[in-house]
Design a protein around this motif. Structure first.
Motif, PDB file in Angstrom:
ATOM      1  N   LYS A 144       0.830  -1.213   0.000  1.00 16.78           N
ATOM      2  CA  LYS A 144       0.000   0.000   0.000  1.00 16.78           C
ATOM      3  C   LYS A 144       0.863   1.261   0.000  1.00 16.78           C
ATOM      4  O   LYS A 144       0.498   2.265  -0.628  1.00 16.78           O
ATOM      5  CB  LYS A 144      -0.930   0.002   1.214  1.00 16.78           C
ATOM      6  CG  LYS A 144      -2.056  -1.021   1.130  1.00 16.78           C
ATOM      7  CD  LYS A 144      -2.950  -0.961   2.359  1.00 16.78           C
ATOM      8  CE  LYS A 144      -4.089  -1.968   2.277  1.00 16.78           C
ATOM      9  NZ  LYS A 144      -4.932  -1.947   3.507  1.00 16.78           N
ATOM     10  N   MET A 145       2.000   1.213   0.696  1.00 20.36           N
ATOM     11  CA  MET A 145       2.914   2.348   0.698  1.00 20.36           C
ATOM     12  C   MET A 145       3.465   2.596  -0.704  1.00 20.36           C
ATOM     13  O   MET A 145       3.517   3.742  -1.170  1.00 20.36           O
ATOM     14  CB  MET A 145       4.062   2.088   1.673  1.00 20.36           C
ATOM     15  CG  MET A 145       3.680   2.189   3.136  1.00 20.36           C
ATOM     16  SD  MET A 145       4.970   1.512   4.220  1.00 20.36           S
ATOM     17  CE  MET A 145       6.340   2.601   3.811  1.00 20.36           C
ATOM     18  N   GLU A 147       2.123   1.596  -3.484  1.00 21.32           N
ATOM     19  CA  GLU A 147       1.001   1.972  -4.347  1.00 21.32           C
ATOM     20  C   GLU A 147       0.679   3.455  -4.191  1.00 21.32           C
ATOM     21  O   GLU A 147       0.396   4.145  -5.175  1.00 21.32           O
ATOM     22  CB  GLU A 147      -0.219   1.124  -3.992  1.00 21.32           C
ATOM     23  CG  GLU A 147      -1.332   1.174  -5.023  1.00 21.32           C
ATOM     24  CD  GLU A 147      -2.432   0.184  -4.731  1.00 21.32           C
ATOM     25  OE1 GLU A 147      -3.126  -0.232  -5.688  1.00 21.32           O
ATOM     26  OE2 GLU A 147      -2.628  -0.177  -3.552  1.00 21.32           O
ATOM     27  N   ALA A 148       0.749   3.970  -2.943  1.00 14.80           N
ATOM     28  CA  ALA A 148       0.499   5.388  -2.705  1.00 14.80           C
ATOM     29  C   ALA A 148       1.557   6.265  -3.357  1.00 14.80           C
ATOM     30  O   ALA A 148       1.282   7.408  -3.741  1.00 14.80           O
ATOM     31  CB  ALA A 148       0.461   5.661  -1.205  1.00 14.80           C
ATOM     32  N   ARG A 149       2.760   5.735  -3.545  1.00 15.85           N
ATOM     33  CA  ARG A 149       3.845   6.476  -4.183  1.00 15.85           C
ATOM     34  C   ARG A 149       3.876   6.283  -5.697  1.00 15.85           C
ATOM     35  O   ARG A 149       4.733   6.823  -6.379  1.00 15.85           O
ATOM     36  CB  ARG A 149       5.186   6.053  -3.577  1.00 15.85           C
ATOM     37  CG  ARG A 149       5.403   6.546  -2.154  1.00 15.85           C
ATOM     38  CD  ARG A 149       6.554   5.779  -1.481  1.00 15.85           C
ATOM     39  NE  ARG A 149       6.944   6.352  -0.204  1.00 15.85           N
ATOM     40  CZ  ARG A 149       6.280   6.213   0.928  1.00 15.85           C
ATOM     41  NH1 ARG A 149       5.146   5.514   0.937  1.00 15.85           N
ATOM     42  NH2 ARG A 149       6.716   6.778   2.036  1.00 15.85           N
ATOM     43  N   ARG A 153       1.102  -1.070  -8.907  1.00 16.28           N
ATOM     44  CA  ARG A 153      -0.335  -0.934  -9.130  1.00 16.28           C
ATOM     45  C   ARG A 153      -1.000  -2.288  -8.884  1.00 16.28           C
ATOM     46  O   ARG A 153      -0.544  -3.318  -9.378  1.00 16.28           O
ATOM     47  CB  ARG A 153      -0.609  -0.460 -10.561  1.00 16.28           C
ATOM     48  CG  ARG A 153      -2.074  -0.145 -10.843  1.00 16.28           C
ATOM     49  CD  ARG A 153      -2.251   0.441 -12.229  1.00 16.28           C
ATOM     50  NE  ARG A 153      -1.807  -0.484 -13.259  1.00 16.28           N
ATOM     51  CZ  ARG A 153      -1.790  -0.181 -14.568  1.00 16.28           C
ATOM     52  NH1 ARG A 153      -2.166   1.013 -14.972  1.00 16.28           N
ATOM     53  NH2 ARG A 153      -1.371  -1.074 -15.434  1.00 16.28           N
ATOM     54  N   CYS A 390       4.438   2.649   9.697  1.00 14.11           N
ATOM     55  CA  CYS A 390       3.139   2.888   9.047  1.00 14.11           C
ATOM     56  C   CYS A 390       2.124   3.431  10.046  1.00 14.11           C
ATOM     57  O   CYS A 390       1.386   4.369   9.734  1.00 14.11           O
ATOM     58  CB  CYS A 390       2.607   1.589   8.441  1.00 14.11           C
ATOM     59  SG  CYS A 390       3.457   1.067   6.966  1.00 14.11           S
ATOM     60  N   GLU A 394       2.275   6.736   8.306  1.00 20.27           N
ATOM     61  CA  GLU A 394       1.415   6.429   7.157  1.00 20.27           C
ATOM     62  C   GLU A 394       0.299   5.468   7.572  1.00 20.27           C
ATOM     63  O   GLU A 394       0.206   4.358   7.043  1.00 20.27           O
ATOM     64  CB  GLU A 394       2.239   5.832   6.014  1.00 20.27           C
ATOM     65  CG  GLU A 394       3.418   6.697   5.582  1.00 20.27           C
ATOM     66  CD  GLU A 394       4.231   6.082   4.465  1.00 20.27           C
ATOM     67  OE1 GLU A 394       3.624   5.764   3.421  1.00 20.27           O
ATOM     68  OE2 GLU A 394       5.439   5.923   4.636  1.00 20.27           O
ATOM     69  N   ASN A 396      -2.754   5.176   6.928  1.00 23.67           N
ATOM     70  CA  ASN A 396      -3.688   4.716   5.889  1.00 23.67           C
ATOM     71  C   ASN A 396      -3.197   3.442   5.205  1.00 23.67           C
ATOM     72  O   ASN A 396      -3.970   2.752   4.540  1.00 23.67           O
ATOM     73  CB  ASN A 396      -3.907   5.808   4.838  1.00 23.67           C
ATOM     74  CG  ASN A 396      -4.883   6.870   5.317  1.00 23.67           C
ATOM     75  OD1 ASN A 396      -5.703   6.622   6.198  1.00 23.67           O
ATOM     76  ND2 ASN A 396      -4.815   8.066   4.742  1.00 23.67           N
ATOM     77  N   SER A 397      -1.901   3.152   5.351  1.00 21.55           N
ATOM     78  CA  SER A 397      -1.329   1.952   4.738  1.00 21.55           C
ATOM     79  C   SER A 397      -1.408   0.736   5.648  1.00 21.55           C
ATOM     80  O   SER A 397      -1.046  -0.363   5.238  1.00 21.55           O
ATOM     81  CB  SER A 397       0.145   2.206   4.366  1.00 21.55           C
ATOM     82  OG  SER A 397       0.261   3.259   3.435  1.00 21.55           O
ATOM     83  N   LEU A 427       4.162  13.405   3.623  1.00 19.72           N
ATOM     84  CA  LEU A 427       3.245  12.267   3.675  1.00 19.72           C
ATOM     85  C   LEU A 427       1.869  12.631   4.213  1.00 19.72           C
ATOM     86  O   LEU A 427       0.949  11.825   4.154  1.00 19.72           O
ATOM     87  CB  LEU A 427       3.840  11.155   4.551  1.00 19.72           C
ATOM     88  CG  LEU A 427       5.172  10.559   4.079  1.00 19.72           C
ATOM     89  CD1 LEU A 427       5.725   9.606   5.125  1.00 19.72           C
ATOM     90  CD2 LEU A 427       4.999   9.846   2.744  1.00 19.72           C
ATOM     91  N   GLN A 432      -3.534  11.866   7.819  1.00 21.08           N
ATOM     92  CA  GLN A 432      -3.837  10.440   7.753  1.00 21.08           C
ATOM     93  C   GLN A 432      -4.339   9.918   9.101  1.00 21.08           C
ATOM     94  O   GLN A 432      -5.233   9.069   9.148  1.00 21.08           O
ATOM     95  CB  GLN A 432      -2.592   9.657   7.326  1.00 21.08           C
ATOM     96  CG  GLN A 432      -2.185   9.859   5.872  1.00 21.08           C
ATOM     97  CD  GLN A 432      -1.202   8.800   5.404  1.00 21.08           C
ATOM     98  OE1 GLN A 432      -1.358   7.613   5.682  1.00 21.08           O
ATOM     99  NE2 GLN A 432      -0.183   9.224   4.676  1.00 21.08           N
TER     100      GLN A 432
END
Length: 455
Positions: A144-145, A147-149, A153, A390, A394, A396-397, A427, A432
Protein backbone atom coordinates in the motif's frame (compact mmCIF):
# COMPACT_ATOMS: atom_id res chain seq x y z
CA UNK A 1 11.05 11.47 -6.55
CA UNK A 2 14.50 13.04 -6.04
CA UNK A 3 12.95 15.94 -4.12
CA UNK A 4 11.07 13.51 -1.87
CA UNK A 5 14.29 11.54 -1.28
CA UNK A 6 16.03 14.72 -0.10
CA UNK A 7 13.11 15.41 2.25
CA UNK A 8 13.58 11.99 3.84
CA UNK A 9 17.11 13.00 4.84
CA UNK A 10 15.90 16.21 6.50
CA UNK A 11 16.24 16.64 10.26
CA UNK A 12 13.18 17.74 12.24
CA UNK A 13 13.92 19.82 15.33
CA UNK A 14 11.21 18.44 17.60
CA UNK A 15 11.44 17.14 21.16
CA UNK A 16 10.33 13.64 22.13
CA UNK A 17 7.84 15.22 24.53
CA UNK A 18 6.17 17.24 21.75
CA UNK A 19 5.90 14.15 19.57
CA UNK A 20 5.59 11.06 21.79
CA UNK A 21 4.36 12.04 25.26
CA UNK A 22 2.90 15.56 25.34
CA UNK A 23 0.95 14.71 28.52
CA UNK A 24 4.12 14.24 30.61
CA UNK A 25 7.58 15.82 30.68
CA UNK A 26 9.30 12.64 31.91
CA UNK A 27 10.46 10.04 29.36
CA UNK A 28 10.66 7.42 32.14
CA UNK A 29 7.08 8.12 33.25
CA UNK A 30 5.92 7.89 29.62
CA UNK A 31 7.56 4.46 29.25
CA UNK A 32 6.22 3.32 32.64
CA UNK A 33 2.71 4.38 31.67
CA UNK A 34 2.71 2.31 28.48
CA UNK A 35 4.24 -0.62 30.41
CA UNK A 36 1.37 -0.60 32.90
CA UNK A 37 -1.16 -0.28 30.09
CA UNK A 38 0.26 -3.10 27.96
CA UNK A 39 0.46 -5.69 30.75
CA UNK A 40 -3.31 -6.35 31.20
CA UNK A 41 -3.81 -6.19 27.44
CA UNK A 42 -1.01 -8.74 26.93
CA UNK A 43 -2.44 -11.09 29.57
CA UNK A 44 -5.85 -10.87 27.88
CA UNK A 45 -4.46 -11.46 24.38
CA UNK A 46 -2.13 -14.35 25.18
CA UNK A 47 -4.62 -16.06 27.49
CA UNK A 48 -6.89 -16.46 24.47
CA UNK A 49 -4.00 -17.64 22.26
CA UNK A 50 -2.73 -20.28 24.69
CA UNK A 51 -6.20 -21.47 25.73
CA UNK A 52 -7.09 -21.94 22.07
CA UNK A 53 -3.90 -23.98 21.63
CA UNK A 54 -5.00 -26.21 24.53
CA UNK A 55 -8.45 -26.71 23.02
CA UNK A 56 -7.02 -27.61 19.60
CA UNK A 57 -5.12 -30.55 21.15
CA UNK A 58 -8.51 -32.21 21.74
CA UNK A 59 -7.46 -33.86 25.03
CA UNK A 60 -7.82 -33.16 28.74
CA UNK A 61 -4.81 -31.04 29.81
CA UNK A 62 -2.51 -32.40 32.50
CA UNK A 63 -1.12 -30.37 35.41
CA UNK A 64 2.12 -30.03 33.43
CA UNK A 65 0.19 -28.67 30.42
CA UNK A 66 -1.55 -26.12 32.64
CA UNK A 67 1.75 -25.08 34.24
CA UNK A 68 3.43 -24.62 30.84
CA UNK A 69 0.41 -22.68 29.57
CA UNK A 70 0.53 -20.24 32.49
CA UNK A 71 4.30 -19.82 32.08
CA UNK A 72 3.83 -19.24 28.35
CA UNK A 73 1.16 -16.59 28.95
CA UNK A 74 3.39 -14.60 31.30
CA UNK A 75 6.49 -15.00 29.15
CA UNK A 76 4.70 -13.87 25.98
CA UNK A 77 3.13 -10.97 27.90
CA UNK A 78 6.61 -9.94 29.10
CA UNK A 79 7.76 -10.00 25.46
CA UNK A 80 4.86 -7.78 24.35
CA UNK A 81 5.33 -5.34 27.25
CA UNK A 82 9.06 -5.05 26.53
CA UNK A 83 8.34 -4.42 22.87
CA UNK A 84 5.90 -1.61 23.64
CA UNK A 85 7.71 0.31 26.39
CA UNK A 86 11.07 -0.43 24.68
CA UNK A 87 9.83 1.45 21.62
CA UNK A 88 8.96 4.44 23.80
CA UNK A 89 12.35 4.47 25.50
CA UNK A 90 14.29 3.94 22.25
CA UNK A 91 12.55 6.90 20.57
CA UNK A 92 13.62 9.13 23.47
CA UNK A 93 17.18 7.74 23.48
CA UNK A 94 17.59 8.20 19.71
CA UNK A 95 16.34 11.79 20.07
CA UNK A 96 18.77 12.40 22.94
CA UNK A 97 21.77 11.03 21.03
CA UNK A 98 21.04 12.61 17.63
CA UNK A 99 19.51 15.86 18.91
CA UNK A 100 16.86 15.75 16.17
CA UNK A 101 14.45 13.39 14.45
CA UNK A 102 15.19 11.90 11.05
CA UNK A 103 12.76 10.03 8.84
CA UNK A 104 14.02 6.60 9.94
CA UNK A 105 14.37 7.49 13.64
CA UNK A 106 10.76 8.62 14.09
CA UNK A 107 9.65 4.99 14.41
CA UNK A 108 11.64 2.50 12.32
CA UNK A 109 15.00 2.19 14.07
CA UNK A 110 13.66 2.58 17.63
CA UNK A 111 11.16 -0.22 16.94
CA UNK A 112 13.81 -2.40 15.31
CA UNK A 113 16.05 -2.22 18.39
CA UNK A 114 13.15 -2.70 20.85
CA UNK A 115 11.80 -5.67 18.86
CA UNK A 116 15.15 -7.48 18.81
CA UNK A 117 15.57 -7.04 22.57
CA UNK A 118 11.99 -8.15 23.27
CA UNK A 119 12.25 -11.25 21.10
CA UNK A 120 15.06 -12.66 23.27
CA UNK A 121 12.45 -12.89 26.07
CA UNK A 122 9.95 -14.85 23.97
CA UNK A 123 10.22 -18.63 23.74
CA UNK A 124 12.43 -19.73 20.78
CA UNK A 125 9.68 -21.95 19.28
CA UNK A 126 7.34 -18.96 19.03
CA UNK A 127 9.77 -16.66 17.23
CA UNK A 128 9.19 -18.03 13.74
CA UNK A 129 5.34 -17.95 13.97
CA UNK A 130 5.57 -14.36 15.25
CA UNK A 131 7.88 -13.42 12.39
CA UNK A 132 5.52 -14.95 9.82
CA UNK A 133 2.52 -13.15 11.30
CA UNK A 134 4.09 -9.67 11.24
CA UNK A 135 5.59 -10.39 7.80
CA UNK A 136 2.06 -11.14 6.60
CA UNK A 137 0.74 -7.74 7.80
CA UNK A 138 3.90 -5.84 6.82
CA UNK A 139 3.82 -7.14 3.23
CA UNK A 140 0.31 -5.75 2.77
CA UNK A 141 1.33 -2.40 4.32
CA UNK A 142 4.48 -2.17 2.20
CA UNK A 143 2.44 -2.78 -0.95
CA UNK A 144 0.00 0.00 0.00
CA UNK A 145 2.91 2.35 0.70
CA UNK A 146 4.43 1.68 -2.73
CA UNK A 147 1.00 1.97 -4.35
CA UNK A 148 0.50 5.39 -2.70
CA UNK A 149 3.84 6.48 -4.18
CA UNK A 150 2.91 5.22 -7.66
CA UNK A 151 5.63 2.56 -7.68
CA UNK A 152 3.27 -0.41 -8.10
CA UNK A 153 -0.33 -0.93 -9.13
CA UNK A 154 -2.79 -3.52 -7.81
CA UNK A 155 -4.49 -5.98 -10.14
CA UNK A 156 -8.01 -7.36 -9.62
CA UNK A 157 -8.02 -10.48 -7.41
CA UNK A 158 -4.24 -10.31 -7.01
CA UNK A 159 -4.54 -11.97 -3.60
CA UNK A 160 -6.17 -15.01 -5.24
CA UNK A 161 -3.23 -15.28 -7.65
CA UNK A 162 -0.76 -15.16 -4.75
CA UNK A 163 -2.75 -17.76 -2.78
CA UNK A 164 -3.07 -20.03 -5.83
CA UNK A 165 0.68 -19.96 -6.56
CA UNK A 166 1.49 -20.61 -2.89
CA UNK A 167 -0.89 -23.57 -2.54
CA UNK A 168 0.39 -25.01 -5.83
CA UNK A 169 3.96 -24.95 -4.48
CA UNK A 170 2.78 -26.65 -1.28
CA UNK A 171 0.94 -29.30 -3.30
CA UNK A 172 4.07 -30.00 -5.34
CA UNK A 173 6.05 -30.61 -2.13
CA UNK A 174 3.16 -32.71 -0.80
CA UNK A 175 3.15 -34.88 -3.92
CA UNK A 176 6.95 -35.29 -3.81
CA UNK A 177 6.67 -36.48 -0.22
CA UNK A 178 9.30 -34.09 1.20
CA UNK A 179 6.83 -33.26 3.99
CA UNK A 180 7.49 -36.69 5.48
CA UNK A 181 11.25 -36.25 5.73
CA UNK A 182 12.89 -32.86 5.12
CA UNK A 183 10.05 -30.35 5.51
CA UNK A 184 7.83 -31.60 8.31
CA UNK A 185 5.18 -29.02 9.20
CA UNK A 186 1.59 -28.88 10.43
CA UNK A 187 0.68 -27.00 7.21
CA UNK A 188 0.73 -30.28 5.31
CA UNK A 189 -1.79 -31.76 7.73
CA UNK A 190 -4.20 -29.00 6.74
CA UNK A 191 -3.43 -29.77 3.09
CA UNK A 192 -4.12 -33.44 3.75
CA UNK A 193 -7.58 -32.55 5.09
CA UNK A 194 -8.28 -30.55 1.92
CA UNK A 195 -6.82 -32.90 -0.70
CA UNK A 196 -6.76 -36.28 1.05
CA UNK A 197 -4.15 -38.86 2.00
CA UNK A 198 -4.34 -40.50 -1.42
CA UNK A 199 -2.51 -37.63 -3.11
CA UNK A 200 0.48 -37.51 -0.76
CA UNK A 201 3.92 -38.68 -1.86
CA UNK A 202 6.41 -40.07 -2.25
CA UNK A 203 5.03 -41.63 -5.41
CA UNK A 204 5.85 -45.06 -6.69
CA UNK A 205 8.06 -45.40 -9.75
CA UNK A 206 5.94 -44.20 -12.71
CA UNK A 207 5.06 -47.04 -15.00
CA UNK A 208 3.84 -46.19 -18.48
CA UNK A 209 0.82 -48.30 -19.40
CA UNK A 210 -1.72 -48.41 -22.19
CA UNK A 211 -3.98 -51.02 -20.66
CA UNK A 212 -7.36 -50.13 -19.23
CA UNK A 213 -8.32 -50.61 -15.61
CA UNK A 214 -9.54 -54.17 -14.96
CA UNK A 215 -12.65 -52.66 -13.37
CA UNK A 216 -13.62 -50.89 -16.61
CA UNK A 217 -16.35 -52.69 -18.55
CA UNK A 218 -17.04 -52.45 -22.29
CA UNK A 219 -20.13 -50.42 -23.05
CA UNK A 220 -22.89 -52.15 -24.99
CA UNK A 221 -24.87 -49.28 -26.56
CA UNK A 222 -27.65 -51.57 -27.71
CA UNK A 223 -28.19 -52.92 -24.21
CA UNK A 224 -31.35 -51.94 -22.33
CA UNK A 225 -29.21 -51.32 -19.24
CA UNK A 226 -27.14 -48.63 -21.02
CA UNK A 227 -27.76 -46.02 -18.29
CA UNK A 228 -26.82 -48.50 -15.58
CA UNK A 229 -23.58 -49.35 -17.40
CA UNK A 230 -22.76 -45.66 -17.86
CA UNK A 231 -23.25 -45.04 -14.17
CA UNK A 232 -21.15 -48.08 -13.28
CA UNK A 233 -18.31 -46.93 -15.53
CA UNK A 234 -18.46 -43.45 -14.03
CA UNK A 235 -18.38 -44.91 -10.52
CA UNK A 236 -15.59 -47.47 -11.00
CA UNK A 237 -13.45 -46.34 -13.96
CA UNK A 238 -9.93 -45.36 -12.91
CA UNK A 239 -6.42 -45.47 -14.32
CA UNK A 240 -4.01 -48.03 -12.82
CA UNK A 241 -1.67 -45.20 -11.77
CA UNK A 242 -4.40 -43.36 -9.83
CA UNK A 243 -3.69 -43.64 -6.07
CA UNK A 244 -7.33 -43.70 -4.99
CA UNK A 245 -9.64 -46.71 -4.61
CA UNK A 246 -12.85 -45.20 -5.98
CA UNK A 247 -13.46 -44.45 -9.62
CA UNK A 248 -12.08 -41.10 -10.80
CA UNK A 249 -15.55 -39.53 -11.09
CA UNK A 250 -16.67 -40.56 -7.61
CA UNK A 251 -13.26 -39.62 -6.19
CA UNK A 252 -13.42 -36.08 -7.60
CA UNK A 253 -17.05 -35.51 -6.55
CA UNK A 254 -16.52 -36.74 -3.00
CA UNK A 255 -13.29 -34.76 -2.88
CA UNK A 256 -15.23 -31.60 -3.64
CA UNK A 257 -18.21 -32.35 -1.39
CA UNK A 258 -16.27 -32.91 1.85
CA UNK A 259 -14.34 -29.58 1.79
CA UNK A 260 -17.53 -27.77 0.79
CA UNK A 261 -19.41 -29.09 3.82
CA UNK A 262 -16.39 -28.44 6.05
CA UNK A 263 -16.04 -24.85 4.82
CA UNK A 264 -19.72 -24.10 5.38
CA UNK A 265 -19.52 -25.65 8.85
CA UNK A 266 -16.49 -23.53 9.76
CA UNK A 267 -18.15 -20.29 8.66
CA UNK A 268 -21.38 -21.05 10.50
CA UNK A 269 -19.43 -22.10 13.60
CA UNK A 270 -17.37 -18.89 13.59
CA UNK A 271 -20.48 -16.75 13.24
CA UNK A 272 -22.13 -18.49 16.18
CA UNK A 273 -18.93 -18.16 18.23
CA UNK A 274 -18.78 -14.42 17.55
CA UNK A 275 -22.43 -14.06 18.55
CA UNK A 276 -22.28 -15.88 21.91
CA UNK A 277 -23.40 -12.74 23.83
CA UNK A 278 -26.47 -12.43 21.57
CA UNK A 279 -27.20 -16.14 22.03
CA UNK A 280 -27.08 -15.79 25.81
CA UNK A 281 -29.46 -12.83 25.67
CA UNK A 282 -31.73 -14.78 23.26
CA UNK A 283 -31.46 -11.97 20.71
CA UNK A 284 -29.76 -13.90 17.91
CA UNK A 285 -31.46 -13.95 14.52
CA UNK A 286 -30.79 -17.61 13.71
CA UNK A 287 -32.23 -17.47 10.20
CA UNK A 288 -30.05 -14.50 9.24
CA UNK A 289 -26.87 -15.93 10.77
CA UNK A 290 -27.15 -19.55 9.57
CA UNK A 291 -29.20 -19.44 6.36
CA UNK A 292 -27.02 -16.83 4.72
CA UNK A 293 -25.48 -16.98 1.24
CA UNK A 294 -22.25 -15.57 2.65
CA UNK A 295 -21.76 -18.79 4.64
CA UNK A 296 -21.34 -20.71 1.38
CA UNK A 297 -18.32 -18.75 0.12
CA UNK A 298 -15.56 -20.56 1.99
CA UNK A 299 -17.16 -23.94 1.29
CA UNK A 300 -17.52 -23.16 -2.42
CA UNK A 301 -13.88 -22.02 -2.61
CA UNK A 302 -12.49 -25.13 -0.89
CA UNK A 303 -14.88 -27.54 -2.57
CA UNK A 304 -14.34 -26.26 -6.10
CA UNK A 305 -10.55 -26.15 -5.59
CA UNK A 306 -10.44 -29.79 -4.46
CA UNK A 307 -12.88 -30.89 -7.18
CA UNK A 308 -10.96 -29.27 -10.04
CA UNK A 309 -7.58 -30.33 -8.64
CA UNK A 310 -8.60 -33.99 -8.51
CA UNK A 311 -10.32 -33.89 -11.91
CA UNK A 312 -7.23 -32.44 -13.60
CA UNK A 313 -4.86 -34.83 -11.78
CA UNK A 314 -6.89 -37.87 -12.87
CA UNK A 315 -7.21 -36.56 -16.43
CA UNK A 316 -3.43 -36.13 -16.68
CA UNK A 317 -2.88 -39.68 -15.40
CA UNK A 318 -5.26 -41.02 -18.05
CA UNK A 319 -3.61 -38.99 -20.82
CA UNK A 320 0.02 -39.65 -19.88
CA UNK A 321 -0.36 -43.20 -18.63
CA UNK A 322 1.49 -42.61 -15.36
CA UNK A 323 1.44 -40.51 -12.19
CA UNK A 324 3.86 -37.68 -11.45
CA UNK A 325 4.32 -35.01 -8.77
CA UNK A 326 4.62 -32.41 -11.55
CA UNK A 327 0.88 -32.88 -12.25
CA UNK A 328 0.21 -30.95 -9.04
CA UNK A 329 1.32 -27.72 -10.75
CA UNK A 330 -1.29 -27.49 -13.56
CA UNK A 331 -3.94 -29.08 -11.32
CA UNK A 332 -3.24 -26.62 -8.50
CA UNK A 333 -3.19 -23.57 -10.78
CA UNK A 334 -6.48 -24.50 -12.47
CA UNK A 335 -8.06 -25.41 -9.13
CA UNK A 336 -7.12 -21.96 -7.82
CA UNK A 337 -9.84 -20.47 -10.03
CA UNK A 338 -12.31 -21.73 -7.41
CA UNK A 339 -10.60 -19.57 -4.76
CA UNK A 340 -12.19 -16.52 -6.43
CA UNK A 341 -15.24 -17.41 -4.35
CA UNK A 342 -13.41 -16.39 -1.17
CA UNK A 343 -10.74 -13.72 -1.82
CA UNK A 344 -8.92 -12.93 1.41
CA UNK A 345 -5.65 -11.01 1.54
CA UNK A 346 -4.86 -12.06 5.14
CA UNK A 347 -5.00 -15.76 4.27
CA UNK A 348 -3.12 -15.18 1.00
CA UNK A 349 -0.24 -13.34 2.69
CA UNK A 350 0.07 -15.87 5.51
CA UNK A 351 0.09 -18.87 3.13
CA UNK A 352 2.62 -17.08 0.90
CA UNK A 353 5.06 -16.50 3.78
CA UNK A 354 4.53 -20.02 5.12
CA UNK A 355 5.28 -21.42 1.66
CA UNK A 356 8.45 -19.33 1.38
CA UNK A 357 9.55 -20.63 4.79
CA UNK A 358 8.97 -24.26 3.78
CA UNK A 359 10.68 -23.79 0.40
CA UNK A 360 13.66 -22.26 2.20
CA UNK A 361 13.77 -25.16 4.68
CA UNK A 362 13.62 -27.60 1.77
CA UNK A 363 16.42 -25.77 -0.05
CA UNK A 364 18.54 -25.70 3.10
CA UNK A 365 17.90 -29.41 3.69
CA UNK A 366 19.05 -30.16 0.15
CA UNK A 367 22.20 -28.06 0.67
CA UNK A 368 21.15 -25.54 -1.99
CA UNK A 369 20.48 -22.57 0.34
CA UNK A 370 22.69 -21.41 3.22
CA UNK A 371 21.53 -21.12 6.84
CA UNK A 372 21.08 -17.50 7.93
CA UNK A 373 21.63 -17.18 11.72
CA UNK A 374 18.79 -15.44 13.60
CA UNK A 375 16.93 -14.79 10.35
CA UNK A 376 13.52 -15.19 12.03
CA UNK A 377 14.46 -12.57 14.63
CA UNK A 378 15.76 -10.14 12.01
CA UNK A 379 12.63 -10.65 9.91
CA UNK A 380 10.42 -10.00 12.93
CA UNK A 381 12.33 -6.83 13.88
CA UNK A 382 12.29 -5.41 10.33
CA UNK A 383 8.60 -6.15 9.76
CA UNK A 384 7.53 -4.82 13.18
CA UNK A 385 9.59 -1.66 12.56
CA UNK A 386 7.83 -1.20 9.22
CA UNK A 387 4.43 -1.64 10.88
CA UNK A 388 5.19 0.95 13.58
CA UNK A 389 6.43 3.32 10.87
CA UNK A 390 3.14 2.89 9.05
CA UNK A 391 1.08 3.26 12.23
CA UNK A 392 2.72 6.60 13.04
CA UNK A 393 3.63 8.23 9.71
CA UNK A 394 1.42 6.43 7.16
CA UNK A 395 -1.56 4.94 9.05
CA UNK A 396 -3.69 4.72 5.89
CA UNK A 397 -1.33 1.95 4.74
CA UNK A 398 -1.88 -0.15 7.86
CA UNK A 399 -4.51 -2.85 8.24
CA UNK A 400 -7.39 -1.53 10.41
CA UNK A 401 -7.38 -4.55 12.74
CA UNK A 402 -3.69 -4.10 13.46
CA UNK A 403 -4.14 -0.37 14.14
CA UNK A 404 -6.86 -1.25 16.67
CA UNK A 405 -4.50 -3.79 18.25
CA UNK A 406 -1.78 -1.15 18.64
CA UNK A 407 -4.35 1.25 20.09
CA UNK A 408 -5.36 -1.39 22.62
CA UNK A 409 -1.85 -2.26 23.83
CA UNK A 410 -0.78 1.42 23.90
CA UNK A 411 -3.75 2.51 26.01
CA UNK A 412 -5.12 4.73 23.23
CA UNK A 413 -1.78 6.56 22.92
CA UNK A 414 -1.08 5.86 19.26
CA UNK A 415 -3.54 8.34 17.75
CA UNK A 416 -2.54 10.96 20.36
CA UNK A 417 1.06 11.20 19.18
CA UNK A 418 1.64 14.63 17.64
CA UNK A 419 3.07 13.86 14.19
CA UNK A 420 2.36 17.29 12.69
CA UNK A 421 6.09 18.26 12.74
CA UNK A 422 6.74 15.32 10.40
CA UNK A 423 4.31 16.62 7.77
CA UNK A 424 7.47 18.21 6.36
CA UNK A 425 8.27 14.80 4.86
CA UNK A 426 5.32 15.24 2.50
CA UNK A 427 3.24 12.27 3.68
CA UNK A 428 0.47 14.25 5.35
CA UNK A 429 0.88 12.10 8.47
CA UNK A 430 -1.36 14.16 10.77
CA UNK A 431 -4.10 14.22 8.14
CA UNK A 432 -3.84 10.44 7.75
CA UNK A 433 -4.21 10.03 11.52
CA UNK A 434 -7.41 12.09 11.46
CA UNK A 435 -8.69 9.95 8.57
CA UNK A 436 -8.06 6.74 10.53
CA UNK A 437 -9.72 8.14 13.67
CA UNK A 438 -12.78 8.99 11.63
CA UNK A 439 -12.85 5.70 9.69
CA UNK A 440 -12.42 3.49 12.77
CA UNK A 441 -14.70 5.70 14.90
CA UNK A 442 -12.10 6.01 17.66
CA UNK A 443 -13.38 7.76 20.78
CA UNK A 444 -11.27 10.88 21.36
CA UNK A 445 -13.47 12.42 24.06
CA UNK A 446 -10.79 11.77 26.71
CA UNK A 447 -7.88 14.20 26.51
CA UNK A 448 -5.41 11.80 28.14
CA UNK A 449 -4.57 8.14 27.38
CA UNK A 450 -4.92 5.34 29.92
CA UNK A 451 -2.51 5.59 32.88
CA UNK A 452 -0.81 8.79 31.66
CA UNK A 453 1.38 9.30 34.79
CA UNK A 454 1.24 13.06 34.27
CA UNK A 455 4.17 15.09 35.67
Amino acid sequence: MAAQSKLMEAAINCSCRDYLHPWTSSCVNAAAGILLTTFPSGIRTYSMVYLFALIVRMRIPTLLDIKRTIEGIFKSTAFLVTNSYGFNLCVCIFRLILGRFYFSTVAFWPTFVASLIALFIERPERRTPLALYVANVATESLWKMMEARGIVRSIPNGQVLVLGLSITALLYMYRLGVHQSKVKDVTFKALQVLIGKEEQGPLKEPQVTTTQSPRQQSLNISSISKCVQLYEQFRTAKHPSCPHRLGCGSYALMGGLKPFLGGVGVQVGLKLLMNIPSMIKMKLDWRKQIFNKGNLKLGLALGSFSLVYKMISCALRHMCGYDSAIFAIPAGLLGSIGLLQFPNITIAMYVMWKTLQLLYNWGHGEGVLPKVPYFNMILYAVCTALLFHCAILEPNSLRSSYYRFLMDISGNRLCRFDVSPFDAYGLGSQGQVHDVIKRLKIDMSQKLPQIPLVV
